[in-house]
Scaffold this active site. Sequence first.
Site, short mmCIF file in Angstrom:
data_model
loop_
_atom_site.label_atom_id
_atom_site.label_comp_id
_atom_site.label_asym_id
_atom_site.label_seq_id
_atom_site.Cartn_x
_atom_site.Cartn_y
_atom_site.Cartn_z
N HIS A 254 -5.04 5.13 1.83
CA HIS A 254 -4.61 5.38 0.46
C HIS A 254 -5.64 4.89 -0.54
O HIS A 254 -6.63 4.24 -0.18
CB HIS A 254 -3.27 4.69 0.20
CG HIS A 254 -3.31 3.20 0.41
ND1 HIS A 254 -3.68 2.31 -0.58
CD2 HIS A 254 -3.06 2.44 1.51
CE1 HIS A 254 -3.64 1.09 -0.11
NE2 HIS A 254 -3.27 1.12 1.16
N CYS A 270 -2.51 -0.72 3.31
CA CYS A 270 -2.98 -0.67 4.69
C CYS A 270 -4.50 -0.48 4.69
O CYS A 270 -5.25 -1.44 4.60
CB CYS A 270 -2.27 0.45 5.45
SG CYS A 270 -2.63 0.47 7.23
#
Length: 295
Positions: A254, A270
């Site tokens: 992301h 993450c």
Amino acid sequence: MNVDYYSLLAKAVAGKDEAARDQVYHDARNLIRKSSHLTREAVAMHTAALEDAIRRIELDLIAEGTKSAAEISATLSTDRNWRPAVITASAVIALIAVAALLYGYLANKQPIGAGMTASSSKASRGGEEAVMGDLKAGVDGGSSGDVLPFALQRQVVFYRTTVVPGSIVIDRENRFLYLIESNNSARRYGIGIADQCQKGGSFFHIASKLEWPEWKTPGTNTKDADALLASTGRPGSPLGARALLLDKPGLLIHGTNSPKTIGHLVASGCIRMVNDDVEDLYRRVPVETRVVFVS
């Protein structure tokens, strides 16, 4: 004072085969790693600059179709009793010259110049790594990687792998994401990584893709208006502009509103990239793209 690793190594490996070049590269890495005059950060920057020089040299050799050292030796004069010794001696002298120049520079403990780059390799970081703090949700820290050291900026690099082109390789340890291309090359992006994504499986696929994914502040009531950020065009979102969800809950690639956290262990999310990079990757890969984690 800068070290021109490219020029030094190019001279040292000229005319050598792959095994001989690898030995020169190995010795240069060890020289930097074992230097007692450098801080961990300086070692990381020198190492990254060295690795970039190595990739440039290898790409040059591929582009030029350079003959192997054995082929070059075969075209020399027929007197082969003394020439192998001369070639070997020349290689040793070149390596000593590189080592002397590197040591002379490293001993001065000068600051890294504009040509140096940063690396986040585990060996260079050493010890327990501190978590890099994020900007608050809603604060836009920018979308570009221009604020990052050169090594962490998006670029095409030499990358030898058996992973098929079109796949993604995530190097957790060195904080890089590679989109594999043909001819031993890859598009490399700098990443930040959350602790919960440091371990786990190795082989996944992209299950879905989202534009401006919704983000919720951990531990807050979902009915609180401030807990959610709009899912359309909100640069201050900690999940950034795009998200690639993998086929394992909680595992995703992301964007971020905190570009300066790239290259570090981070507090949330993450696998994060700057927004410009995650948008670039988003455009290049389809759902079902293979994702391989290496450590």
